[in-house]
Design a protein around this motif. Structure first.
Motif, PDB file in Angstrom:
ATOM      1  N   GLU A 345      25.794  72.288  60.065  1.00 22.70           N
ATOM      2  CA  GLU A 345      26.848  71.643  60.902  1.00 22.70           C
ATOM      3  C   GLU A 345      25.555  70.244  60.818  1.00 22.70           C
ATOM      4  N   ALA A 346      24.394  70.205  61.132  1.00 24.57           N
ATOM      5  CA  ALA A 346      23.670  69.241  60.894  1.00 24.57           C
ATOM      6  C   ALA A 346      23.769  68.266  59.553  1.00 24.57           C
ATOM      7  N   THR A 347      23.028  69.215  58.695  1.00 25.61           N
ATOM      8  CA  THR A 347      23.389  68.679  57.415  1.00 25.61           C
ATOM      9  C   THR A 347      24.609  68.037  57.181  1.00 25.61           C
ATOM     10  N   LEU A 348      25.922  68.456  57.375  1.00 26.16           N
ATOM     11  CA  LEU A 348      27.716  68.141  57.729  1.00 26.16           C
ATOM     12  C   LEU A 348      27.535  66.613  58.689  1.00 26.16           C
ATOM     13  N   ARG A 349      26.672  66.572  59.750  1.00 28.33           N
ATOM     14  CA  ARG A 349      26.538  65.162  60.324  1.00 28.33           C
ATOM     15  C   ARG A 349      25.965  64.273  59.570  1.00 28.33           C
ATOM     16  N   ARG A 350      25.250  64.480  58.873  1.00 25.90           N
ATOM     17  CA  ARG A 350      23.827  63.838  58.228  1.00 25.90           C
ATOM     18  C   ARG A 350      24.702  63.053  57.136  1.00 25.90           C
ATOM     19  N   GLY A 351      25.536  63.757  56.649  1.00 27.11           N
ATOM     20  CA  GLY A 351      26.525  63.216  55.607  1.00 27.11           C
ATOM     21  C   GLY A 351      27.583  62.280  55.853  1.00 27.11           C
ATOM     22  N   VAL A 352      28.251  62.284  56.988  1.00 26.71           N
ATOM     23  CA  VAL A 352      29.126  61.165  57.474  1.00 26.71           C
ATOM     24  C   VAL A 352      28.378  60.660  58.083  1.00 26.71           C
ATOM     25  N   ALA A 353      27.127  60.501  58.984  1.00 21.02           N
ATOM     26  CA  ALA A 353      26.725  59.582  59.167  1.00 21.02           C
ATOM     27  C   ALA A 353      25.958  58.142  57.972  1.00 21.02           C
ATOM     28  N   ALA A 354      26.507  59.264  56.958  1.00 22.13           N
ATOM     29  CA  ALA A 354      25.677  58.037  55.902  1.00 22.13           C
ATOM     30  C   ALA A 354      26.723  57.055  54.936  1.00 22.13           C
ATOM     31  N   ILE A 355      28.068  58.111  54.987  1.00 21.94           N
ATOM     32  CA  ILE A 355      29.051  57.471  54.777  1.00 21.94           C
ATOM     33  C   ILE A 355      29.201  56.423  55.801  1.00 21.94           C
ATOM     34  N   ILE A 356      30.058  56.568  57.016  1.00 18.90           N
ATOM     35  CA  ILE A 356      29.800  55.350  58.086  1.00 18.90           C
ATOM     36  C   ILE A 356      28.819  54.339  58.152  1.00 18.90           C
ATOM     37  N   ALA A 357      27.759  54.395  58.166  1.00 16.93           N
ATOM     38  CA  ALA A 357      26.868  53.673  57.334  1.00 16.93           C
ATOM     39  C   ALA A 357      26.845  52.534  56.495  1.00 16.93           C
ATOM     40  N   LEU A 358      27.557  52.986  55.164  1.00 15.40           N
ATOM     41  CA  LEU A 358      27.290  52.570  54.211  1.00 15.40           C
ATOM     42  C   LEU A 358      28.616  51.990  54.479  1.00 15.40           C
ATOM     43  N   GLY A 359      29.921  52.063  55.442  1.00 14.32           N
ATOM     44  CA  GLY A 359      30.974  51.547  55.214  1.00 14.32           C
ATOM     45  C   GLY A 359      30.856  50.112  55.865  1.00 14.32           C
ATOM     46  N   ASP A 360      29.866  50.642  57.415  1.00 14.02           N
ATOM     47  CA  ASP A 360      29.461  49.359  58.571  1.00 14.02           C
ATOM     48  C   ASP A 360      28.722  48.204  57.685  1.00 14.02           C
ATOM     49  N   ARG A 361      28.372  48.793  56.922  1.00 13.71           N
ATOM     50  CA  ARG A 361      27.156  47.593  56.220  1.00 13.71           C
ATOM     51  C   ARG A 361      28.396  46.440  55.346  1.00 13.71           C
ATOM     52  N   MET A 362      29.234  47.069  54.623  1.00 12.68           N
ATOM     53  CA  MET A 362      30.228  46.701  53.687  1.00 12.68           C
ATOM     54  C   MET A 362      30.748  45.730  55.229  1.00 12.68           C
ATOM     55  N   ALA A 363      31.411  46.282  55.085  1.00 12.83           N
ATOM     56  CA  ALA A 363      32.553  45.996  56.459  1.00 12.83           C
ATOM     57  C   ALA A 363      31.106  44.341  57.308  1.00 12.83           C
ATOM     58  N   ALA A 364      30.739  45.204  57.566  1.00 15.82           N
ATOM     59  CA  ALA A 364      29.891  43.484  57.724  1.00 15.82           C
ATOM     60  C   ALA A 364      29.179  42.484  56.950  1.00 15.82           C
ATOM     61  N   ALA A 365      29.154  42.390  55.927  1.00 17.57           N
ATOM     62  CA  ALA A 365      29.273  41.813  55.142  1.00 17.57           C
ATOM     63  C   ALA A 365      30.050  41.171  54.219  1.00 17.57           C
ATOM     64  N   GLY A 366      31.431  42.091  54.664  1.00 16.96           N
ATOM     65  CA  GLY A 366      32.225  41.234  54.230  1.00 16.96           C
ATOM     66  C   GLY A 366      33.128  40.261  54.893  1.00 16.96           C
ATOM     67  N   ALA A 367      33.200  40.678  56.462  1.00 17.41           N
ATOM     68  CA  ALA A 367      33.197  39.644  57.514  1.00 17.41           C
ATOM     69  C   ALA A 367      31.894  38.644  57.778  1.00 17.41           C
ATOM     70  N   ALA A 368      30.593  38.865  57.402  1.00 19.42           N
ATOM     71  CA  ALA A 368      29.870  37.685  57.220  1.00 19.42           C
ATOM     72  C   ALA A 368      30.664  36.668  55.892  1.00 19.42           C
ATOM     73  N   GLY A 369      31.136  37.199  55.249  1.00 17.01           N
ATOM     74  CA  GLY A 369      31.326  36.619  54.038  1.00 17.01           C
ATOM     75  C   GLY A 369      32.739  35.762  54.279  1.00 17.01           C
ATOM     76  N   ARG A 370      33.445  36.121  54.718  1.00 18.79           N
ATOM     77  CA  ARG A 370      34.293  35.005  55.930  1.00 18.79           C
ATOM     78  C   ARG A 370      34.610  34.655  56.490  1.00 18.79           C
ATOM     79  N   GLU A 371      33.397  34.805  57.037  1.00 19.74           N
ATOM     80  CA  GLU A 371      32.613  33.428  57.697  1.00 19.74           C
ATOM     81  C   GLU A 371      32.323  32.375  57.750  1.00 19.74           C
ATOM     82  N   ALA A 372      31.804  32.080  55.465  1.00 19.26           N
ATOM     83  CA  ALA A 372      30.928  31.474  55.416  1.00 19.26           C
ATOM     84  C   ALA A 372      31.538  30.589  53.938  1.00 19.26           C
ATOM     85  N   ASP A 373      33.024  31.645  53.427  1.00 20.16           N
ATOM     86  CA  ASP A 373      33.309  30.693  53.223  1.00 20.16           C
ATOM     87  C   ASP A 373      34.975  29.282  53.949  1.00 20.16           C
ATOM     88  N   PRO A 374      34.200  28.253  53.168  1.00 21.33           N
ATOM     89  CA  PRO A 374      34.246  27.257  53.530  1.00 21.33           C
ATOM     90  C   PRO A 374      35.863  26.518  53.392  1.00 21.33           C
TER      91      PRO A 374
END
Length: 377
Positions: A345-374
């Protein structure tokens, strides 16, 4: 993807593998006992190509008792897992150039096997409900491929849906291959076999089974097919020069496994893991993961984040050493498939946390890009 995981592990790297379903359960005790007993025999001879007569008799009894399929030993062939059963069944049912209908998302082997045999694959989107209106809109084809319970969504077809498919087969004259490999991994509802009808042979229904997931026997390569007797004879003629009979030890394991019925402890463990992962993803805004009614996989919709799930999977394994199956491999970009039954279960949780971490990074980068788009409206 799974091969890449193996290569990384051979280099000494720690990798979490969600790309396929590899159970952390051992094979059932009766299976291991049957193999130990077989090893004590003085000889392990070749058997009949289609399998030991006693095993085929036993599998036919299982089909009658558990699946409601009126089958005898002549309707059964023992194979090296579901993939060999699929290849041989599709081979004897078709000629090169014939059309085969596959509903997406789909197990990748359906499309790959059809292409290998020179068949024309007609991909259609699986609807929420399979009814006469959906079926009547399907293209003309020699064979319809049905997966019940379904990989990767975990869907279990209802009796009404199966009745609709039977009526359509009768009207169209189309044959059908039904993959029921996950028949014992049903959490919600009940599994019913399409071939549980008096005219299954006349309809041309071939049903495929596997011990890999239902009995945590991935590496044993134990499967079988049930089909009209003439097709089984043709499959034996094909199997002879390909592999001959399934290994005697695998046949001993298959006999023990398919005599067990369900494995309640395994199913309870998988249900708890399913609920855990669905709950972990629930608050994440860019992914939608439904709680599947069956199976060892979760099917996640990340189209709100990206439609390029191949790139998402590449970043995940390169940056976080977590492997998933991108939806492109199953015909549906924007989705990911997770095999959630491996490791602790601990490994399962770590794997899910990694997926969420990558997705959150991509979502944040996408939001920043939209804000910067003139040019953003």
């Amino acid at each position: 993807m799974h091969e890449r995981v193996d290569l990384l592990k051979q280099r000494g790297e720690a990798v979490i593998d969600f790309s396929i379903a590899i159970s952390h359960f051992p094979a059932p005790a009766p299976v291991r006992a049957a193999v130990r007993a077989a090893l004590d025999e003085p000889l392990l001879p070749y058997t009949a190509v289609g399998g030991l007569p006693a095993l085929r008799d036993g599998l036919a009894r299982k089909l009658r008792a558990e699946n409601g399929i009126d089958a005898q030993a002549q309707h059964v062939i023992v194979t090296n897992g579901a993939k060999q059963a699929l290849y041989q069944t599709l081979y004897v049912m078709t000629d090169p150039g014939d059309a085969v209908i596959v509903m997406r998302p789909h197990w990748p082997a359906y499309v790959a096997t059809a292409q290998l045999l020179g068949l024309r694959v007609e991909l259609v989107d699986q609807p929420d409900v399979i009814d006469a209106a959906f079926l009547d809109g399907l293209p003309r084809a020699k064979v319809l491929v049905v997966n019940n319970p379904h990989n990767p969504t975990g869907r279990v077809y209802t009796p009404a849906e199966l009745d609709a498919i039977r009526a359509w087969l009768r009207a169209r004259g189309t044959a059908c291959i039904v993959d029921e490999s996950y028949e014992k991994l049903v959490f919600d509802g009940a599994h019913h076999s399409l071939a549980a009808c008096p005219d299954w042979q006349a309809l041309g229904i071939a049903t495929i089974f596997s011990a890999s997931q239902s009995y945590a026997m991935m590496g044993w390569r134990a499967g079988f097919a049930c089909a009209p007797a003439a097709w089984i004879r043709a499959m034996e003629a094909l199997q002879g020069p390909i592999t001959a009979a399934v290994p005697a030890l695998t046949q001993a394991a298959a006999a023990a496994a398919f005599a067990i019925g369900a494995v309640p402890d395994l199913l309870a463990d998988y249900r708890a893991r399913r609920d855990l992962v669905v709950d972990l993803f629930a608050p994440v805004p860019w992914i939608a993961v439904a709680s599947p009614a069956s199976g060892p996989y979760l099917w996640g919709d990340i189209s709100a984040l990206t439609l390029d799930t191949t790139a998402f999977a590449e970043r995940l394994i390169e940056e976080y050493r977590v492997a998933i199956m991108p939806g492109e491999a199953l015909g549906c970009p924007g989705f990911i498939r997770l095999g959630y039954i491996a490791d602790d279960e601990a490994t399962l949780r770590r794997g899910v946390a990694a997926i969420i971490a990558l997705g959150d990074r991509m979502a944040a980068a996408g939001a920043a890009g939209r804000e910067a788009d003139p040019c953003r409206a």
